[in-house]
Design an enzyme around this catalytic site. Structure first.
Site, mmCIF file in Angstrom:
data_model
loop_
_atom_site.group_PDB
_atom_site.id
_atom_site.type_symbol
_atom_site.label_atom_id
_atom_site.label_comp_id
_atom_site.label_asym_id
_atom_site.label_seq_id
_atom_site.Cartn_x
_atom_site.Cartn_y
_atom_site.Cartn_z
ATOM 1 N N HIS A 1 34.856 39.201 101.446
ATOM 2 C CA HIS A 1 35.643 39.669 102.583
ATOM 3 C C HIS A 1 35.261 41.107 102.874
ATOM 4 C CE1 HIS A 1 39.143 42.299 103.632
ATOM 5 N NE2 HIS A 1 39.161 41.494 104.676
ATOM 6 N N HIS B 1 32.787 31.903 103.241
ATOM 7 C CA HIS B 1 33.106 30.919 102.212
ATOM 8 C C HIS B 1 31.862 30.082 101.934
ATOM 9 C CE1 HIS B 1 37.401 31.672 102.035
ATOM 10 N NE2 HIS B 1 37.470 31.626 103.355
ATOM 11 N N SER C 1 36.011 42.145 111.186
ATOM 12 C CA SER C 1 36.531 41.525 109.979
ATOM 13 C C SER C 1 35.740 40.257 109.690
ATOM 14 C CB SER C 1 38.018 41.187 110.152
ATOM 15 O OG SER C 1 38.541 40.612 108.964
ATOM 16 N N HIS D 1 29.940 46.372 92.878
ATOM 17 C CA HIS D 1 30.659 47.637 92.702
ATOM 18 C C HIS D 1 29.718 48.840 92.761
ATOM 19 C CE1 HIS D 1 34.935 46.792 91.861
ATOM 20 N NE2 HIS D 1 34.478 45.578 91.598
ATOM 21 N N HIS E 1 53.042 37.141 93.370
ATOM 22 C CA HIS E 1 53.796 35.957 92.947
ATOM 23 C C HIS E 1 53.057 35.158 91.874
ATOM 24 C CE1 HIS E 1 51.050 34.528 96.049
ATOM 25 N NE2 HIS E 1 51.254 33.286 95.649
#
Length: 300
Positions: free
Chosen positions: A106, A96, A92, A145, A175
């Site tokens: 990521h 940044h 993983s 992409h 949220h």
């Protein structure tokens, strides 16, 4: 298992070597092992670069762990495996960048195996990559992409559109009613091509990360910027923190299973900020991020 472990370790070495060459700084290797007596057993290597010329923080971790029972985050789609002993391994990473015109990236690729009581071992794969710009550029999103699409094409024409949609739906801050970035591809609980071919697909996605991302870094890393761009970058990084802590299944899996906290949270940016009810200036580059990039789009 052994072949997958060797691939993942080699992938970590290759990616960190290429990123180190771009940045001019070396990664620090932090090898770790869960001590006997803990709930989770296993080992890993966390590779971290901090304070670099190009990357403010770049973390790339390998882990290989075993546990007596799958945590809830891993069985929400497989209730028949609830409580089963498991083995998991993966790589993983989150990079940044220092320059606000370079997007954060990521990537995660992983394999899980579980053995239900009285049953045969069940193996599945997951992974993907996604791009989070602070200032959007069409050519960057298209390149990212298109690389994902070309990588998945040998495994079926349906894979890119399916996994692109999955990524759009997963990397979404409910949220905030807002995508995390411009997406990419994401898949989980995947075994439909059979164990060997599914593993090949997972490996192909991992190997494509540098060709998807580093050309973008090369285009943007020397773009001039000032305090305004830096402030907006830190504000948008706050969204990244919110997603990782509130919604990310990988973070939840690691924390729920008793994983190594320092390695799990290496994905966090070194600096971030929050501003109450922030609104970008109309017709600004910051406003364009929301109107043209933080929307669900077909990029290829």
């Amino acid at each position: 298992m052994k072949d997958t472990r060797e691939f993942l370790l080699g992938l970590q070495r290759e990616i960190t070597a290429q990123v180190s060459a771009v940045d001019g700084s070396a990664f620090v290797a932090d090898a770790w092992e869960k001590p006997p007596g803990e709930l989770l057993q296993g080992n890993g290597i966390t590779m971290i670069l901090e304070g670099g010329a190009v990357f403010e923080r770049a973390g790339c971790g390998f882990s290989h762990v075993r546990g007596p029972r799958l945590p809830p985050s891993a069985t929400q789609h497989r209730p028949e495996l609830s409580g089963a002993p498991f083995e998991a391994m993966g790589v993983s990473l989150v990079f940044h960048p220092r320059n606000p015109y370079v997007p954060t990236v990521h990537m995660n690729v992983r394999m899980l195996a579980a053995t239900p009581q009285g049953g045969e071992p069940v193996c599945w794969f997951g992974g993907g990559m996604d791009l989070t710009p602070y200032y959007g550029f069409e050519e960057d999103a298209v390149h990212f992409h298109r690389t994902c699409q070309q990588t998945l094409a040998p495994f079926g024409d349906d894979k890119y559109p399916r996994f692109k949609t999955w990524c759009d739906e997963y990397f979404f801050l409910k949220h905030r009613n807002e995508p995390r970035g411009v997406g990419g591809v994401f898949f989980d609980d995947f075994s439909e091509l059979g164990s060997e071919r599914s593993r090949d697909m997972m490996q192909a996605v991992g190997a494509a990360l540098t060709s998807a991302y580093l050309p973008i870094v090369a285009r943007r890393k020397d773009t001039p910027y000032g305090e305004r761009e830096r402030a907006f970058q830190l504000y948008r990084r706050g969204r990244y923190v919110e997603f990782n802590l509130v919604w990310d299944r990988g973070t939840h899996f690691g924390l729920q299973s008793g994983g190594r906290t320092e390695s799990i949270l290496m994905s966090m940016p070194p600096l971030a900020s929050w501003s109450y009810a922030h609104q970008p200036e109309p017709d600004s580059a910051e406003a364009a991020l929301y109107s043209h990039f933080l929307v669900r789009r077909e990029w290829v």
